[in-house]
Scaffold this motif. Structure first.
Motif, PDB file in Angstrom:
ATOM      1  N   ILE A 217       0.806  -1.227   0.000  1.00 22.45           N
ATOM      2  CA  ILE A 217       0.000   0.000   0.000  1.00 22.45           C
ATOM      3  C   ILE A 217       0.841   1.282   0.000  1.00 22.45           C
ATOM      4  N   GLY A 218       2.177   1.130  -0.034  1.00 18.72           N
ATOM      5  CA  GLY A 218       3.021   2.315  -0.150  1.00 18.72           C
ATOM      6  C   GLY A 218       4.061   2.429   0.950  1.00 18.72           C
ATOM      7  N   ALA A 219       5.306   2.071   0.628  1.00 21.70           N
ATOM      8  CA  ALA A 219       6.378   2.101   1.627  1.00 21.70           C
ATOM      9  C   ALA A 219       6.723   3.526   2.054  1.00 21.70           C
ATOM     10  N   CYS A 248      -2.353   6.660   9.202  1.00 21.95           N
ATOM     11  CA  CYS A 248      -1.057   6.903   8.554  1.00 21.95           C
ATOM     12  C   CYS A 248      -1.134   6.876   7.034  1.00 21.95           C
ATOM     13  N   TYR A 249      -2.226   6.307   6.505  1.00 23.97           N
ATOM     14  CA  TYR A 249      -2.461   6.250   5.055  1.00 23.97           C
ATOM     15  C   TYR A 249      -3.827   6.870   4.747  1.00 23.97           C
ATOM     16  N   PRO A 250      -3.996   8.166   4.951  1.00 25.53           N
ATOM     17  CA  PRO A 250      -5.319   8.787   4.764  1.00 25.53           C
ATOM     18  C   PRO A 250      -5.840   8.775   3.335  1.00 25.53           C
ATOM     19  N   THR A 253      -7.753   3.825  -0.284  1.00 24.22           N
ATOM     20  CA  THR A 253      -9.130   3.580  -0.714  1.00 24.22           C
ATOM     21  C   THR A 253      -9.643   2.281  -0.080  1.00 24.22           C
ATOM     22  N   MET A 254     -10.941   2.087  -0.133  1.00 23.62           N
ATOM     23  CA  MET A 254     -11.514   0.862   0.417  1.00 23.62           C
ATOM     24  C   MET A 254     -10.962  -0.365  -0.314  1.00 23.62           C
ATOM     25  N   THR A 259      -7.109  -5.193   0.189  1.00 24.86           N
ATOM     26  CA  THR A 259      -5.970  -6.032  -0.221  1.00 24.86           C
ATOM     27  C   THR A 259      -5.107  -6.427   0.977  1.00 24.86           C
ATOM     28  N   ILE A 260      -5.287  -5.741   2.107  1.00 31.30           N
ATOM     29  CA  ILE A 260      -4.531  -6.080   3.315  1.00 31.30           C
ATOM     30  C   ILE A 260      -5.496  -6.436   4.453  1.00 31.30           C
ATOM     31  N   ALA A 261      -6.641  -6.980   4.090  1.00 30.55           N
ATOM     32  CA  ALA A 261      -7.696  -7.259   5.063  1.00 30.55           C
ATOM     33  C   ALA A 261      -7.252  -8.163   6.208  1.00 30.55           C
ATOM     34  N   THR A 262      -6.287  -9.056   5.956  1.00 30.21           N
ATOM     35  CA  THR A 262      -5.839  -9.988   7.000  1.00 30.21           C
ATOM     36  C   THR A 262      -4.752  -9.400   7.902  1.00 30.21           C
TER      37      THR A 262
END
Length: 276
Positions: A217-219, A248-250, A253-254, A259-262
């Protein structure tokens, strides 16, 4: 009687116009981060120290092994001494991002408004910001930002956790919790800050597999790591990952969040292992 009605009517119209104008004014947004020209980690640490900050620790995250440096000062530690406000002490972080060729540092106002809630102090925020400007020249606001008025009550969406919805990782005597923690954490401890006799803030790594979410999601916003845990009032608590990641990642998107739900569950599981 009529001569009194006209001024009253005019005053009412004026007040209505004022409220309408205020309502039309764009909401003030607060940037999550500031960026600055890339420097080596040693240069960053020296600049922070010279500006009056204390280096708490540093760690590398992501495929590119970006370095995150965690720092604090007396203003932050004093604010964090209040009950439930300990996370503020380690809210200041900077990432040395060689890939993007930049430094990215947390905005004290943004995170203090979120972590200090109704005890936010603008003067304290400005003091920390002044030191940052001494340490780094040409600080530029990031595109990541949230409405200032929403920071204290922030949640990713309705039904999602807020700041107060912390995870309770363990409960017990403070010294006993710290003993368990030190036995398990080993090389995964990034920093430890004693706020009082019965209040300690620690920063820890989670499993390598868990930490990979920052690459997805963006390093550039990997400042979410290491994870802070507050041991206070006989409990070890951490901010819910669904809250902290979104904060921290405003711009997330949903679809990106899914993609990182777990990941939030994995982080909680990793943290609890330090107190078993």
């Amino acid at each position: 009687m009529k001569r009194y009605l006209l001024p009253l009517y005019a005053a009412a119209v004026f007040a209505a116009l004022v409220y309408t104008f205020i309502g039309m004014m764009p909401a003030v947004k607060t940037p999550t981060y500031f960026t600055a020209a890339l420097q080596k980690s040693a240069q960053v640490e020296n600049a922070l120290t010279q500006a009056g900050f204390e280096i708490l620790g540093k760690a590398k995250f992501g495929k590119k092994k970006h370095t995150v440096i965690i720092f604090t000062d007396e203003t932050l530690k004093n604010a964090a001494a209040a009950k439930g406000r300990g996370f503020a002490a380690a809210s200041m972080r900077v990432i040395v991002n060689k890939e993007a060729k930049e430094l990215r540092v947390t905005n004290p106002e943004y995170f203090l408004r979120a972590y200090m809630q109704d005890t936010f102090n603008d003067e304290a925020s400005q003091k920390v910001m002044a030191k940052l400007q001494t340490a780094f020249s040409g600080l530029t606001p990031s595109s990541d930002k949230l409405k200032q008025k929403d920071l204290a009550s922030f949640q990713f969406m309705m039904g999602m956790p807020k700041f107060s919805d912390t995870w309770e990782l363990a409960a017990g005597d403070h010294d006993a919790l710290m003993k368990k923690f030190h036995k398990k954490v080993k090389n995964n401890l990034v920093f430890e800050l004693k706020l009082s006799e019965k209040s300690t803030l620690v920063g820890v790594k989670v499993k390598k597999r868990t930490m990979k979410f920052v690459d997805k999601i963006g390093a550039q916003n990997a400042l979410v790591l290491p994870w802070s845990v507050l041991i206070q009032d006989g409990k070890a608590v951490a901010l819910d990952a669904k809250y902290q990641i979104a904060l921290c990642y405003p711009l997330l998107t949903m679809n990106e969040f899914m993609t990182i739900a777990t990941v939030p569950g994995a982080i909680e599981k990793d943290l609890k292992k330090y107190f078993k």
